[in-house]
Motif scaffolding. Structure first.
Motif, PDB file in Angstrom:
ATOM      1  N   LEU A 226     -42.259  22.134 -12.484  1.00  0.00           N
ATOM      2  CA  LEU A 226     -43.517  22.809 -12.814  1.00  0.00           C
ATOM      3  C   LEU A 226     -43.893  23.779 -11.709  1.00  0.00           C
ATOM      4  O   LEU A 226     -43.868  23.433 -10.529  1.00  0.00           O
ATOM      5  N   PHE A 261     -44.659  13.840 -15.251  1.00  0.00           N
ATOM      6  CA  PHE A 261     -43.964  14.874 -15.996  1.00  0.00           C
ATOM      7  C   PHE A 261     -42.880  14.206 -16.827  1.00  0.00           C
ATOM      8  O   PHE A 261     -41.905  13.683 -16.289  1.00  0.00           O
ATOM      9  N   PHE A 269     -39.512  19.256 -18.789  1.00  0.00           N
ATOM     10  CA  PHE A 269     -40.611  18.397 -18.358  1.00  0.00           C
ATOM     11  C   PHE A 269     -41.949  18.894 -18.901  1.00  0.00           C
ATOM     12  O   PHE A 269     -42.238  20.094 -18.871  1.00  0.00           O
ATOM     13  N   SER A 270     -42.761  17.957 -19.364  1.00  0.00           N
ATOM     14  CA  SER A 270     -44.117  18.282 -19.812  1.00  0.00           C
ATOM     15  C   SER A 270     -45.113  17.479 -18.989  1.00  0.00           C
ATOM     16  O   SER A 270     -44.928  16.271 -18.763  1.00  0.00           O
ATOM     17  N   GLU A 271     -46.162  18.148 -18.520  1.00  0.00           N
ATOM     18  CA  GLU A 271     -47.137  17.499 -17.642  1.00  0.00           C
ATOM     19  C   GLU A 271     -48.146  16.685 -18.439  1.00  0.00           C
ATOM     20  O   GLU A 271     -48.700  17.147 -19.437  1.00  0.00           O
TER      21      GLU A 271
END
Length: 432
Positions: A226, A261, A269-271
């Protein structure tokens, strides 16, 4: 109600809100440890209890505290002139079965290791070349080829180095990456599941969490977890959601944020935000703290003077619980079973109050109710204290949370599963 639970006859009445609560008792290990910057725990002297290590940035001190088995700690200095001592890790570097110590010194711009002779007399070895503004270090088998290599990062330089061990503790350095300005921490791990070690790093001045993919020949390619994670301060990697891939957890000081994440299995990756109000978030660690088989998160707040843990409900919804709120300049966290009672305690370093601290965990389960006759198999957990007594008229097996078969005698607190005549029929949570 008797401590002995007869499985075939009694089932504890467990309410729907079955969550462990944890009571914390604070124990000060050391005060006047000038700008305590790091804490770690391991059985350093091989006597089957947990010792504590720490660094003091202002005192230039790398130290360990010997546990006498009753959590009375005696300080021993490993190095008293390691200028700007910031980070410490411990592992058997030279493969002789005792635990050596690795450290990073920011002012000295050095990563070094201290060889343990087996009697906790330590010999200093500096790694070359210097790593400008060295601030983090970690011992791990990067290749892997069976020996321990060392990874470190430099704060102002933004460089990440690794030193390859030839098996005789002759170290050759190479670069993992560069340009990660404000590189407070690195966490080497197999992030992409290909059996070699990748490196995750966090950069406060580039507001970024990045990772370097190892191609199996220690050629590293930079990837991004990120950007825009302002004041990125701490990072840790673990499988948070139990889907067998490795996720990332980060603390962003400027944003007062703790996030995890989610890895989709292909390192996209997603926060997901855990806490947006951890004031000057400075440290993170993750482990199953309440012994309910999911991963909880521990965080520290530098200006909030706070250590807290975040309880995972099993669906990655996190509830904050404060461990302590009076430790000035909370800088580092770790978890280990300090008192060898079967649950995980929390350790912290507080730079403002110059303290190394540990908090004793008392995992408090749901109170036992009246016994009820079991008329069918149940997958609701039974919460017990004391001994588990199982029937001798049926074929049964008892497994711990790792899937290892155990015997019912002298079990430590934890989660267990009973298999009767080939079928898992009951989950047991032993709280003491």
């Amino acid at each position: 109600m008797k401590d002995i639970i007869v499985f075939c006859l009694l089932l504890v009445a467990v309410p729907a809100f079955l969550f462990a609560q944890i009571g914390w008792t604070e124990h000060i290990v050391n005060t006047n440890f000038g700008f305590a910057s790091w804490v770690y725990a391991i059985d350093l002297d091989g006597d089957n209890d947990t010792d504590i290590l720490g660094t003091a940035y202002d005192d230039d001190d790398v130290a360990w505290w010997e546990n006498d088995g009753n959590q009375n700690f005696t300080k021993h200095t490993i190095a008293g002139n390691f200028d700007g001592a910031y980070c410490v890790h411990a592992v058997d570097v030279d493969g002789d079965t005792d635990i050596d110590v690795i450290g990073a010194a920011t002012v000295d711009s050095l990563v070094a290791w201290w060889e343990n002779d087996g009697n906790e007399n330590f010999t200093y070895h500096a790694l070359a070349p210097i790593l400008p503004s060295a601030i983090s270090c970690y011992g791990v088998d990067v290749e892997p080829d069976g020996d321990v290599d060392i990874v470190g990062s430099g704060y102002w330089s933004g460089d990440i180095f690794w030193w390859e061990n030839d098996g005789n503790e002759n170290f050759t350095y190479d670069t993992v990456g560069f340009g990660l300005i404000g590189a407070w921490a690195v966490n080497p791990c197999d992030l992409d599941g290909d059996t070699d070690i990748d490196v995750i790093g966090i950069g406060a001045y580039v507001n970024s969490i990045r990772w370097w993919e190892n191609d199996g020949n220690e050629n590293f390619t930079e990837r991004v977890v990120l950007n825009g994670f302002n004041g990125a301060r701490a990072v840790y990697a673990v499988d948070v959601d139990g889907d067998t891939d490795v996720d990332v957890i980060g603390a962003a000081q400027t944003m007062n944020r703790l996030s995890w994440f989610r890895n989709d299995g292909n390192e996209n990756f997603s926060e997901l935000i855990i806490d947006n109000n951890l004031v000057s978030a400075s440290a993170v660690y993750a482990v199953d703290l309440d012994n309910d088989t999911d991963i909880d998160v521990i965080g520290a707040a530098l200006q909030g003077n706070e250590f807290a843990w975040y309880e995972n409900d099993g669906l990655e919804n996190f509830t904050k619980h404060v461990i302590a709120s009076n430790d000035t300049g909370a800088t580092a966290v770790y978890a280990a079973d300090v008192d060898t009672d079967g649950d995980l305690d929390v350790l912290g370093a507080a730079a403002g109050s110059d303290e190394i601290i540990w908090w004793e965990s008392d995992v408090v389960g749901i109170a036992e109710g009246e016994g009820n006759i079991v008329t069918s198999e149940s997958f609701l957990p039974t919460v017990i204290t004391g001994q588990i007594q199982l029937p001798d008229d049926k074929t049964y097996k008892l497994f711990d949370i790792t899937g290892r078969e155990v015997t019912p005698d002298n079990l430590k607190p934890g989660v267990y599963f009973i298999e009767i005549e080939g079928r898992i029929t009951q989950k047991i949570i032993k709280i003491r």
